[in-house]
Enzyme design. Structure first.
Site, short mmCIF file in Angstrom:
data_model
loop_
_atom_site.label_atom_id
_atom_site.label_comp_id
_atom_site.label_asym_id
_atom_site.label_seq_id
_atom_site.Cartn_x
_atom_site.Cartn_y
_atom_site.Cartn_z
N HIS A 130 0.80 -1.23 0.00
CA HIS A 130 0.00 0.00 0.00
C HIS A 130 0.84 1.29 0.00
O HIS A 130 0.55 2.24 0.73
CB HIS A 130 -0.94 0.01 1.21
CG HIS A 130 -2.03 -1.03 1.15
ND1 HIS A 130 -2.52 -1.56 -0.01
CD2 HIS A 130 -2.74 -1.63 2.16
CE1 HIS A 130 -3.48 -2.43 0.26
NE2 HIS A 130 -3.63 -2.51 1.56
N HIS A 202 -9.59 2.23 0.50
CA HIS A 202 -9.53 1.12 1.47
C HIS A 202 -10.65 1.22 2.51
O HIS A 202 -10.42 0.99 3.70
CB HIS A 202 -8.16 1.11 2.14
CG HIS A 202 -7.69 -0.22 2.59
ND1 HIS A 202 -8.28 -0.90 3.62
CD2 HIS A 202 -6.70 -1.01 2.15
CE1 HIS A 202 -7.65 -2.04 3.80
NE2 HIS A 202 -6.68 -2.14 2.92
N GLU A 333 -11.63 -3.71 -2.61
CA GLU A 333 -10.71 -2.73 -3.18
C GLU A 333 -10.56 -2.98 -4.67
O GLU A 333 -10.02 -4.01 -5.07
CB GLU A 333 -9.35 -2.83 -2.50
CG GLU A 333 -9.39 -2.62 -1.01
CD GLU A 333 -8.20 -3.28 -0.33
OE1 GLU A 333 -7.06 -2.84 -0.52
OE2 GLU A 333 -8.42 -4.27 0.40
C1 BGC Z 1 -4.47 -6.30 2.20
C2 BGC Z 1 -4.29 -7.00 3.51
C3 BGC Z 1 -3.82 -5.99 4.50
C4 BGC Z 1 -4.84 -4.91 4.59
C5 BGC Z 1 -4.36 -3.80 5.47
C6 BGC Z 1 -5.52 -5.27 2.36
O1 BGC Z 1 -5.71 -4.59 1.19
O2 BGC Z 1 -4.78 -7.18 1.16
O3 BGC Z 1 -3.37 -8.05 3.40
O4 BGC Z 1 -3.58 -6.54 5.75
O5 BGC Z 1 -5.09 -4.36 3.34
O6 BGC Z 1 -5.19 -3.58 6.45
#
Ligand code: BGC
Length: 368
Positions: A130, A202, A333
């Site tokens: 991310h 998210h 997402e």
């Molecule tokens: C991911 C997870 C991650 C989360 C963060 C998601 O988009 O796929 O693996 O822990 O985001 O909170």
């Protein structure tokens, strides 16, 4: 643009304070919400004709709440979030935020463009997740409300070298709340050096509107006949696997809790959307029979990360003190596939100077 200033009692900063609420048009209001990185942070409220309200913070471009009625007309917030900036400064797992420069993981945080190898921050074991240590969820965005609609334009310049990424990337994210109770998110970006881009939002949904309930009874349907299996570090193996006969088959609606025990760690996978074209298309539907709320996800993207809130463990509390427990929120997402920069067979996430990155996602909430 006219600015109307009214006094309003809002909960902001670290406690309820009397703040002045400004509005640029009656559908967009803002309050000062504290400070991050030495910059002022604002909280905007978008209101539509039905009285549905979505709040967006300039910190991280976070959707902090989406207050919408259930089938009995009772309104509640259907996304995980906080009433004050301090909740976000404590680094929750990306609640409601804009994610970038690359949503989800890049294996070992490294990739090559032409002959140059780039090394990104590794903030998730050996991998990059991310956008790195300080992704777009942790920066203050510039904001401009629309003149007459419930819409807010956020911009951010991600500098060449930030978290290891090449190229100055100029990003614009436009959030619009329509009178059809849709949140439209329009992402554009341009670079001055070849780079990789994969932007998403998210938000963690809980359609019951009460974090005391899990999302295990929500019904989910996803238009995906394949998904991307992952290794132990959640990096796709490269295979596109048929969902048929697996707990990943959501072609017909299934309760999330129905088969989750058969998925190690819970759902945290990229679904390969079965699309009919490249326009905005309905790709997933989530519903909760108790509240009657239904969420439809439309996107131009090829993938959807369904994350069932597996790492929520009760340590984070809502602003009114409720524990955010395991699987009390889920993310849908919209995205390109994780680790695409290292998987030439996946749809490309490369953006070159002179090109325009443009994707659109729409979340629509209705009641049955
Ligand atoms: C991911 C997870 C991650 C989360 C963060 C998601 O988009 O796929 O693996 O822990 O985001 O909170």
């Amino acid at each position: 643009m006219t600015t109307i200033t009214t006094a309003a009692l809002t909960s902001c900063g670290d406690g309820a304070e009397k703040k002045s609420e400004e509005s640029t048009n009656e559908k967009v209001t803002k309050v000062a919400w504290g400070e991050a990185d030495g910059k002022p942070v604002d909280l905007y409220t978008l209101t539509n004709a039905n009285g549905v309200q979505i709040k967006i913070s300039t910190y991280g471009g976070v959707v902090t709440s989406w207050v919408t009625p259930d089938k009995a007309g009772n309104k509640s917030n259907v996304v995980l979030g906080f009433d004050s900036l301090s909740g976000y400064l404590a680094k929750p797992p990306y609640f409601g935020a804009i994610i970038g420069r690359y949503g989800n993981r890049i294996g070992k945080g490294t990739f090559k463009i032409d002959t140059t190898t780039y090394q990104l921050a590794t903030n998730n074991g050996a991998n990059h997740l991310h956008g790195g240590n300080k992704g777009y969820d942790k920066v203050v965005w510039d904001a401009k409300p629309a003149d007459s609609t419930a819409s807010l334009t956020l911009t951010y310049l991600s500098k060449d070298g930030e978290e290891g990424y090449p190229g100055n990337l100029n990003i614009t994210v436009v959030y619009t709340l329509t009178d059809e109770n849709e949140l439209l998110i329009d992402y554009t970006a341009e670079t001055d050096k070849a780079t990789v881009v994969n932007l998403t939002n998210h938000s963690y949904f809980n359609l019951t509107g009460d974090v005391n309930n899990t999302i295990l009874d929500h019904q989910l349907q996803i238009n995906a006949d394949k998904y991307t299996p992952v290794d132990a570090g959640l990096i796709p193996t490269g295979e596109l696997k048929d969902v048929k006969g697996t707990p990943f088959d959501f072609l017909q609606p299934h309760k999330i809790g129905e088969r989750i025990a058969a998925v190690e760690g819970g759902y945290d996978h990229n679904f390969v959307l079965t699309r009919t074209g490249s326009d905005l298309e309905l790709v997933a539907t989530l519903s909760d029979s108790v509240s009657g709320r239904k969420l439809e996800v439309f996107t131009t993207e090829p993938g959807l990360q369904f994350y069932s809130g597996n790492f929520l463990d009760g340590t984070i509390k809502t602003s009114d003190g409720k524990s955010i427990n395991l699987r009390t929120g889920l993310c849908l997402e919209t995205q390109h596939f994780p680790d695409s920069p290292n998987k030439p067979a996946f749809p490309s996430t490369l953006l070159k100077p002179g090109e325009k990155y443009h994707t659109v996602t729409k979340y629509k909430i209705s009641v049955n």
